[in-house]
Design a protein around this motif. Structure first.
Motif, PDB file in Angstrom:
ATOM      1  N   HIS A  41       0.992  -1.186  -0.045  1.00  0.00           N
ATOM      2  CA  HIS A  41      -0.171  -0.046   0.020  1.00  0.00           C
ATOM      3  C   HIS A  41       0.994   1.176   0.145  1.00  0.00           C
ATOM      4  CE1 HIS A  41      -3.353   2.420   0.473  1.00  0.00           C
ATOM      5  NE2 HIS A  41      -3.335   2.592   1.727  1.00  0.00           N
ATOM      6  N   GLN A  43      -0.758   4.323  -6.142  1.00  0.00           N
ATOM      7  CA  GLN A  43      -0.721   2.703  -6.396  1.00  0.00           C
ATOM      8  C   GLN A  43      -1.467   2.122  -7.592  1.00  0.00           C
ATOM      9  OE1 GLN A  43      -1.934  -0.185  -5.606  1.00  0.00           O
ATOM     10  NE2 GLN A  43      -0.107  -1.278  -5.324  1.00  0.00           N
ATOM     11  N   SER A  68      -4.630   0.242  -6.968  1.00  0.00           N
ATOM     12  CA  SER A  68      -5.636   1.002  -6.501  1.00  0.00           C
ATOM     13  C   SER A  68      -6.350   1.771  -7.690  1.00  0.00           C
ATOM     14  CB  SER A  68      -5.279   2.072  -5.415  1.00  0.00           C
ATOM     15  OG  SER A  68      -6.308   2.949  -5.269  1.00  0.00           O
ATOM     16  N   GLU A  97      -8.519  -0.566  -9.869  1.00  0.00           N
ATOM     17  CA  GLU A  97      -9.827  -0.609  -8.995  1.00  0.00           C
ATOM     18  C   GLU A  97     -10.779   0.645  -9.296  1.00  0.00           C
ATOM     19  OE1 GLU A  97     -11.985  -1.728  -5.098  1.00  0.00           O
ATOM     20  OE2 GLU A  97      -9.857  -0.968  -4.893  1.00  0.00           O
ATOM     21  N   GLU A  98     -10.441   1.857  -9.405  1.00  0.00           N
ATOM     22  CA  GLU A  98     -10.881   3.046  -9.468  1.00  0.00           C
ATOM     23  C   GLU A  98     -11.626   3.000 -10.795  1.00  0.00           C
ATOM     24  OE1 GLU A  98      -9.048   6.858  -8.210  1.00  0.00           O
ATOM     25  OE2 GLU A  98      -7.930   5.656  -6.788  1.00  0.00           O
ATOM     26  N   LEU A 127      -5.545  -5.336  -1.120  1.00  0.00           N
ATOM     27  CA  LEU A 127      -6.986  -5.059  -1.355  1.00  0.00           C
ATOM     28  C   LEU A 127      -7.677  -4.997   0.066  1.00  0.00           C
ATOM     29  CD1 LEU A 127      -8.298  -7.334  -4.345  1.00  0.00           C
ATOM     30  CD2 LEU A 127      -7.232  -4.870  -4.496  1.00  0.00           C
ATOM     31  N   LEU A 165      -6.522  -1.319   1.339  1.00  0.00           N
ATOM     32  CA  LEU A 165      -7.146  -0.425   0.300  1.00  0.00           C
ATOM     33  C   LEU A 165      -8.623  -0.111   0.788  1.00  0.00           C
ATOM     34  CD1 LEU A 165      -6.052  -1.180  -3.139  1.00  0.00           C
ATOM     35  CD2 LEU A 165      -5.321   0.815  -1.848  1.00  0.00           C
ATOM     36  N   GLU A 166      -9.464  -1.315   1.236  1.00  0.00           N
ATOM     37  CA  GLU A 166     -10.943  -1.140   1.386  1.00  0.00           C
ATOM     38  C   GLU A 166     -10.651  -0.541   3.068  1.00  0.00           C
ATOM     39  OE1 GLU A 166     -14.996  -2.989   1.160  1.00  0.00           O
ATOM     40  OE2 GLU A 166     -13.508  -2.670  -0.189  1.00  0.00           O
TER      41      GLU A 166
END
Length: 832
Positions: free
Chosen positions: A313, A318, A321, A324-325, A356, A359-360
């Motif tokens: 992280h 990153q 990330s 995912e966005e 992940l 990030l969450e």
């Protein structure tokens, strides 16, 4: 480099189907055929005209397939199943919908003249003549024709039509009666000539060989087409149409000569009835064509993604990330599964999921919303449990599900839904009270829930090491994020949100979709499973007041639920208590006990001598397929004997129905110790089991040397092959092998190159969004960050990614397969 095609199929539901039974209802199921080859059968949904299936399949197949058809059938116990209707989607239709076909489609009638399959081998020539050129058509052979007779075969002959003249393959007689009727065989005024080669109708064969030649006088500039039709001869009823080829003669004139296999086309000249009267079928079908490059081409992309995961992280720049966005909700599940498999193949699944989780957690403020959305973390963890934990699930949950199906007890806890029934022995019937029904139902559910929790508690050592290590990381990260005493249960709930709510409970609700049962549950069993799943969810939620308040009639289960919470917390504590060394040792121990690729009971018949082959010759044994051999034993616990070494297998194919009177027989063709080809015939109980075994055999043998390109779908009976009637036992096969037609299974080996190609294609689709993110980051406060020490993130991973994507684009452009593959184009085009 390889061209891959696959179909993602979801058969959702049907509605407004016609009633086929005298009860005013139907018992519908679906058969899925690719180019008329049955590959999937759904479960039967009993006594309904609006069935729900919800079944999903992934089929890998050759890029040259033509269509996929969905037949809705009505199951009958005493007679042949009725055909309700069908939906057919061509390859071109699916290719025109890159995101897939999704929606309702009207069922259409099944017309026998449109149910054609197979190919015919023709040699077509324009030859000079004394007065004018001649059109010469040599009808050589056909393969994989549709079986039209009850014996599982056909009696095919060919009819050739050109310029008003019709001719059939040579006439033979049976008991003094002409078999192939039609026009005479003498030369006519237009120079029609027939060369006889002692074949006409080929009896009981879907793989006939005729070797007959026809000549027609050819007029220059004539627009007439040449039509070659295949028919099944019938003694009593009318002949059945098997398909046709229509040839553009003007193109042949320019080409002068053409020879090859031509796909038989249906007769679509009939007018159709109005659609909709047979009901509708809801489908989701997506075709995916991929050109997979050599592994070396994907190494820069894989290395870049792996490096980002190893770094962990690192803030807003990153790469994981940003992926995912920029990934939309509708394709998040597919991207999550692909990334998960890619990192699983690199030994980094735990690290990827850990990233992940972080990030969450970094964007979660309240504990009760943790992992409740369909984020990349949630979707990836769901996929991870299915890929890495399915066998574990079967071991824990399988016996409980089997017991529920076998008992078939009436279970109900909701007083508003209780059905009072008679109980007692003959002559002493009395109505069962509502209180008795509720008490017996509570006892049954407490027994099932207690058995499940006990099985779970005993399963710590059976859980795969990588799953335990991943849950350990999840537990630690959540406890670090929510350390207060009031959040004591949050780490446990984080684990159960995946283990119970997204894995065990869905499997209880739909055991067929998790391969725990072959059929869907009936209404009574479904209700029992639903109540059991609710109880498991309450335990997984740690018996919170909110979960209790929803359905107060679940109160009779509360003592078992409270006890289950304590059991589950103790189980999770032990589950996550695994050190790095223990993780490696356990992983090594489990790898030494490599589970079989496929196992189960089959019936075996190995041909010997000239005796008749009958179904009674089959013997039931327990078979096991590993990455080394196909073995068998009398029982699952008996000592196994090797039947075939895996390296010796040359083909795994279906056997035509007429050979053994069953359409569920397969053959494994292999070489013995002396190098001679041998065949083992194995009978399955249904079309799904047949295709699952064929898929498993084909996948583990795909890299074998000496794989066959053709085979005999029949058996060598007496002195000839039953399929093509050839008398040479070593004769080359009369049909093409289908080694690339396989069903995707949860325990399939990982395909590293395909996963990398899928990720590349997704990143290419969101490249514009990634570039916009890159522009924003380049002008923001993070822009001042540059590459530092070896343990820190590089300055611009996105720029690296764009370079890698550009290189892969160039590799695809320079590859010989720049477009979706299709059949080789011919000079002769089929005329419509």
């Amino acid at each position: 480099m390889a061209k891959r095609s696959s179909l993602s199929i979801r058969i959702v539901e049907g509605k407004n189907l016609p009633a086929k039974d005298i009860t005013g209802s139907s018992d519908p199921y679906c058969i899925v055929k690719v180019d008329n080859e049955p590959i999937i059968r759904t479960a039967t949904v009993w006594k309904t005209l609006c069935p729900f299936w919800g079944e999903e399949y992934e089929v890998h197949l050759p890029p040259t397939f033509h269509s996929v058809a969905f037949y809705v059938m009505d199951e009958d116990a005493l007679s042949r199943d009725d055909v309700i209707g069908k939906v057919c989607l061509t390859r071109d239709t699916l290719a025109a919908h890159p995101k897939g076909f999704s929606g309702w489609a009207h069922l259409t009638e099944v017309d026998p003249d449109e149910e054609v399959q197979g190919e015919i081998h023709l040699r077509l020539e324009v030859v000079p003549g004394t007065r004018a050129c001649r059109l010469r058509c040599s009808v050589l052979e056909a393969r994989d024709l549709a079986p039209k007779d009850r014996n599982g075969a056909s009696d095919p002959f060919v009819r050739v039509r050109y310029n008003g003249r019709t001719q059939e393959t040579s006439v033979r007689t049976l008991g003094g009666r002409e078999l192939a009727g039609g026009s005479g065989t003498c030369p006519g005024p237009h120079g029609l000539i027939l060369y006889h080669h002692h074949r006409g109708i080929v009896k009981k064969s879907c793989y006939p060989r005729w070797n007959e030649t026809f000549e027609f006088e050819l007029e220059e500039g004539a627009a007439e087409a040449l039509c070659v039709e295949a028919w099944d001869w019938d003694l009593v009823s009318r002949n059945d149409f098997l398909g046709k080829v229509v040839v553009n003669v003007q193109r042949l004139w320019a080409a002068q000569r053409e020879e090859g296999w031509f796909r038989l086309q249906p007769d679509q000249s009939k007018s159709r009835r109005e659609e909709g009267h047979l009901g509708s079928l809801q489908l989701e079908v997506r075709l995916r064509d991929e050109t997979v490059l050599p592994s070396s081409c994907y190494q820069p992309l894989v290395q870049l993604l792996c490096r980002e995961v190893k770094l962990g992280h690192q803030g807003p720049g990153q790469l994981i990330s940003l992926i995912e966005e920029t990934t939309s909700t509708e394709c998040r599940q597919e991207v999550a599964t692909t990334l998960l498999k890619l990192f699983l193949g690199q030994g980094l699944a735990k690290d990827f999921l850990d990233l992940l989780f972080q990030l969450e957690l970094s964007r979660t403020c309240e504990a009760n919303t943790l992992f409740r959305s369909n984020s990349l973390a949630s979707k990836s963890m769901e996929s991870f449990l299915k890929v890495a934990g399915m066998r574990y699930l079967h071991g824990v949950l399988g016996p409980i599900i089997d017991r529920v199906f076998e008992e078939k007890k009436y279970v109900e806890l909701d007083p508003s839904k209780v059905e009072v029934k008679d109980v007692g022995c003959s002559g002493l019937h009395r109505p069962q009270t509502e209180a008795e029904v509720l008490e017996q139902s509570a006892q049954t559910l407490r027994a099932h829930l207690g058995a499940l929790l006990s099985a779970l508690s005993r399963s710590v050592r059976a859980c795969p090491a990588v799953v335990r290590a991943t849950f350990r990381q999840l537990f630690r990260r959540v406890r670090e994020r929510f350390p207060s005493a009031q959040d004591e249960n949050v780490p446990f709930i984080a684990v159960t949100s995946f283990l119970c709510l997204r894995f065990v409970s869905p499997a209880i609700l739909a055991p067929k979709l998790f391969h725990l049962r072959e059929r869907h549950a009936d209404a009574r069993t479904s209700r029992t499973l639903l109540l059991l799943a609710k109880a498991v969810q309450n335990v997984g939620n740690m018996d919170t007041p909110a979960s209790r308040a929803k359905e107060t009639w679940m109160e009779p289960l509360q003592p078992t639920v409270r006890q289950g919470v304590a059991q589950l917390k103790d189980f999770i504590t032990k589950l996550v208590d695994i050190q790095e060394k223990d993780e490696l040792d356990l992983q090594r121990a489990l790898s030494l006990q490599a589970p079989p690729v496929k196992e189960g009971p089959l019936f075996i018949h190995r041909t010997k001598g000239k005796g008749p082959l009958t179904s009674s010759s089959f013997k039931k044994l327990h078979f096991s397929l590993t990455t080394e051999a196909l073995s068998f034993a009398k029982t699952p616990s008996s000592k196994k004997s090797t039947l075939i070494k895996l390296a010796n297998i040359r083909a795994a194919e279906k056997v035509e129905e007429k050979s053994f009177g069953s359409s569920h027989v397969m053959q494994a063709i292999y070489t013995d110790d002396s190098g001679r080809l041998q065949t083992a015939y194995l009978q399955c109980k249904c079309v799904n089991e047949l295709n699952q075994w064929l898929s498993a055999l084909r996948k583990v043998c795909i890299n074998n040397t000496g794989l066959l390109g053709s085979y005999h779908p029949g058996v060598f009976r007496g002195d000839k092959w039953s399929c093509c009637h050839q008398r040479d036992k070593t004769d080359l096969g009369c049909n093409k092998t289908r080694s690339w037609v396989t069903l995707q299974e949860w325990n399939d080996p990982l395909d590293h190159d395909l996963e990398a190609q899928l990720i590349y294609r997704h990143l290419l689709g969101v490249e514009a969004a990634l570039r916009e993110k890159h522009r924003q980051l380049s002008t923001g406060p993070e822009a001042s960050r540059g590459p530092t020490g070896p343990g820190e993130a590089p300055g611009d991973p996105l720029a690296e990614l764009f370079q890698v994507l550009g290189d892969l684009q160039e590799a695809h452009r320079s590859s010989p397969a720049g477009s979706p593959p299709s059949e080789p184009s011919r000079i002769l085009e089929l005329q419509t």
